[in-house]
Design a protein around this motif. Structure first.
Motif, short mmCIF file in Angstrom:
data_model
loop_
_atom_site.label_atom_id
_atom_site.label_comp_id
_atom_site.label_asym_id
_atom_site.label_seq_id
_atom_site.Cartn_x
_atom_site.Cartn_y
_atom_site.Cartn_z
N MET A 137 0.84 -1.20 0.00
CA MET A 137 0.00 0.00 0.00
C MET A 137 0.88 1.25 0.00
N ASP A 138 0.63 2.12 -0.99
CA ASP A 138 1.39 3.37 -1.06
C ASP A 138 1.14 4.24 0.17
N SER A 139 -0.06 4.16 0.72
CA SER A 139 -0.41 5.02 1.86
C SER A 139 0.48 4.77 3.07
N THR A 140 0.84 3.53 3.32
CA THR A 140 1.69 3.23 4.48
C THR A 140 3.11 3.73 4.24
N LEU A 141 3.57 3.60 3.00
CA LEU A 141 4.91 4.08 2.66
C LEU A 141 4.97 5.60 2.75
N ASN A 142 3.93 6.26 2.27
CA ASN A 142 3.89 7.72 2.35
C ASN A 142 3.85 8.20 3.80
N TYR A 143 3.19 7.43 4.66
CA TYR A 143 3.15 7.79 6.08
C TYR A 143 4.57 7.76 6.65
N ALA A 144 5.34 6.75 6.29
CA ALA A 144 6.72 6.64 6.77
C ALA A 144 7.57 7.79 6.27
N LEU A 145 7.29 8.26 5.05
CA LEU A 145 8.07 9.33 4.45
C LEU A 145 7.53 10.72 4.78
N GLU B 218 12.72 3.43 -5.57
CA GLU B 218 13.58 3.74 -4.41
C GLU B 218 12.75 3.82 -3.13
N ASP B 219 11.52 4.36 -3.23
CA ASP B 219 10.64 4.44 -2.07
C ASP B 219 10.35 3.06 -1.51
N THR B 220 10.15 2.10 -2.39
CA THR B 220 9.77 0.75 -1.95
C THR B 220 10.93 -0.01 -1.32
N ARG B 221 12.11 0.55 -1.36
CA ARG B 221 13.27 -0.10 -0.74
C ARG B 221 13.52 0.43 0.67
N TYR C 280 6.83 0.67 8.16
CA TYR C 280 5.59 1.03 7.47
C TYR C 280 5.68 0.74 5.96
N ASN C 281 6.81 0.19 5.53
CA ASN C 281 6.98 -0.16 4.12
C ASN C 281 6.32 -1.51 3.87
N THR C 282 5.05 -1.49 3.49
CA THR C 282 4.31 -2.74 3.28
C THR C 282 4.60 -3.36 1.92
N TYR C 283 5.56 -2.79 1.16
CA TYR C 283 6.06 -3.47 -0.04
C TYR C 283 7.08 -4.53 0.37
N GLU C 284 7.84 -4.23 1.41
CA GLU C 284 8.89 -5.15 1.86
C GLU C 284 8.44 -6.03 3.02
N ARG C 285 7.59 -5.49 3.88
CA ARG C 285 7.17 -6.21 5.08
C ARG C 285 5.74 -6.71 4.94
#
Length: 297
Positions: free
Chosen positions: A203-211, A221-224, A229-234
Motif C-alpha cells: 500500500m502506497d499510503s503506508t509508505l507515504n506515512y513513513a516518508l 527507491e521508495d519501496t526499498r 511502514y513499508n508494506t512493499y517489503e514487510r
C-alpha cells in the motif's frame, strides 16, 4: 324537554342576591390622601420590579459561545495537533508535546505504546476559552474508545481474526486508500484477502506515512525503504494506524464486500478498478501512469 347534566367545564351558576340589609355594612371608602398613598405605592412597586432585573442582568456574566474544531476523517495526528494549537491559540508544538507527556494519561490500548495515532477520533469538537489541549485530546481518545468498543466492531474484528487495534490499523489504510466511501468495503476486502494469503499489502499510503508525505506517486527507491511502514517489503499490517479513521472505514473492515480481489488502482477520479488478475492490474496501472503523465505535461 330532555334533561342534560351540568358540564364540568361550565361556569358556576351565580347565586341570587340577598336583600341589601343581609350583605352587611359597606367597606369604608378611602380618603383623598389614602388614594394618593396607594397610587404612590403602586408606582414604586412597578419601578422596583423593572429595576431589579436590570441590576441582575448587569451583574450576571455573559455566556461564552463555543467555537468548533473540525477534525476530518483520515487526518494524521500531526495535522490534528497543529489544528488544536491554532484552535486554542497556543504555540505550535504544544498539543504534540501534551499528547506524549506522561501526565496526560490518554486512555489508549496497550498495543498503541502511548502513540495516539488512530485514536484522535474525527468529529466536530466544541472549544471554549477554558479548553486545554490535555482535556481536548483526552476527549478525542475517549470518543474513539467508545466507538471502537462497540459490539459490532469487537465482534467483527474477532470474526476476521484481528484485534480491535489491528482493525483500527486496517481502517486507517482503507480510509487513506479508498477514492470514495463506496469503494471502502472493496479496499477492505483486498486487505483481508492479502493478509489471508500471506501477501505483502503493498500500500502506497503506508509508505507515504513513513516518508511524511501524501502523494499517489511511488518510486522504486521508495519501496526499498527500511521503515516498518513499508508494506512493499514487510508482510502484515504496519505497527500503528497511519491516520485517524472514521466510522465508515471501521465498518468497511468489519463488514467488507464479497470478492476475490487482490489488486486495485484508481485510474482516474471516481474510477477505481479491482481485480484478482495480475495482468489486468498491470494494464490498469499502465492506464493510471498514462493519465498521470498527461496531467503533468
Amino acid at each position: 324537554m330532555t334533561y342534560r347534566p351540568p358540564s364540568p367545564y361550565a361556569p358556576p351558576r351565580r347565586r341570587s342576591r340577598l336583600p341589601s340589609l343581609a350583605r352587611g355594612p359597606r367597606p369604608p371608602r378611602l380618603t383623598r390622601r389614602g388614594r394618593l398613598a396607594l397610587l404612590l405605592g403602586a408606582v414604586l412597586a412597578v419601578a422596583t420590579a423593572i429595576t431589579v432585573p436590570l441590576l441582575l442582568s448587569q451583574d450576571e456574566p455573559a455566556v461564552e459561545q463555543p467555537r468548533t474544531l473540525l477534525v476530518p476523517e483520515g487526518w494524521r495526528a500531526g495535522r490534528i495537533y497543529t489544528a488544536v494549537d491554532r484552535a486554542l491559540g497556543l504555540p505550535e508544538g504544544t498539543a504534540r508535546k501534551t499528547a506524549t507527556a506522561p501526565g496526560t494519561s490518554l486512555a489508549l490500548p496497550p498495543a498503541a505504546g502511548g502513540n495516539p495515532e488512530g485514536y484522535l477520533f474525527p468529529a466536530t469538537y466544541p472549544v471554549l476559552g477554558a479548553t486545554t489541549p490535555q482535556g481536548l485530546l483526552r476527549f478525542m481518545v475517549d470518543t474513539a474508545a467508545k466507538r471502537f468498543g462497540a459490539a459490532r466492531i469487537v465482534e467483527g474484528a474477532k470474526a476476521h481474526g484481528l484485534s480491535v487495534y489491528q482493525t483500527v490499523i486496517a481502517a486507517s489504510i482503507v480510509q487513506a486508500e479508498a477514492d470514495n466511501p463506496e469503494d471502502m468495503a472493496k479496499v477492505a476486502r483486498v486487505v483481508h484477502n492479502r493478509l489471508a494469503r500471506g501477501m505483502a499489502l503493498q500500500m502506497d499510503s503506508t509508505l507515504n506515512y513513513a516518508l511524511g508525505r501524501s502523494t499517489v506517486d511511488t518510486t522504486y527507491e521508495d519501496t526499498r525503504s527500511a521503515s516498518p511502514y513499508n508494506t512493499y517489503e514487510r508482510k502484515g499490517l504496519p505497527p500503528t494506524p497511519i491516520g485517524n479513521p472514521g466510522d465508515e472505514a471501521l465498518d468497511a473492515v468489519v463488514r467488507p464486500a464479497d470478492g476475490d480481489w487482490l489488486y486495485f488502482v484508481t485510474v482516474a477520479p471516481g474510477d477505481t478498478r479491482f481485480t484478482a488478475d495480475y495482468a489486468a492490474h498491470q494494464a490498469n496501472v499502465a492506464e493510471f501512469n498514462a493519465n498521470r503523465g498527461a496531467e503533468k505535461s
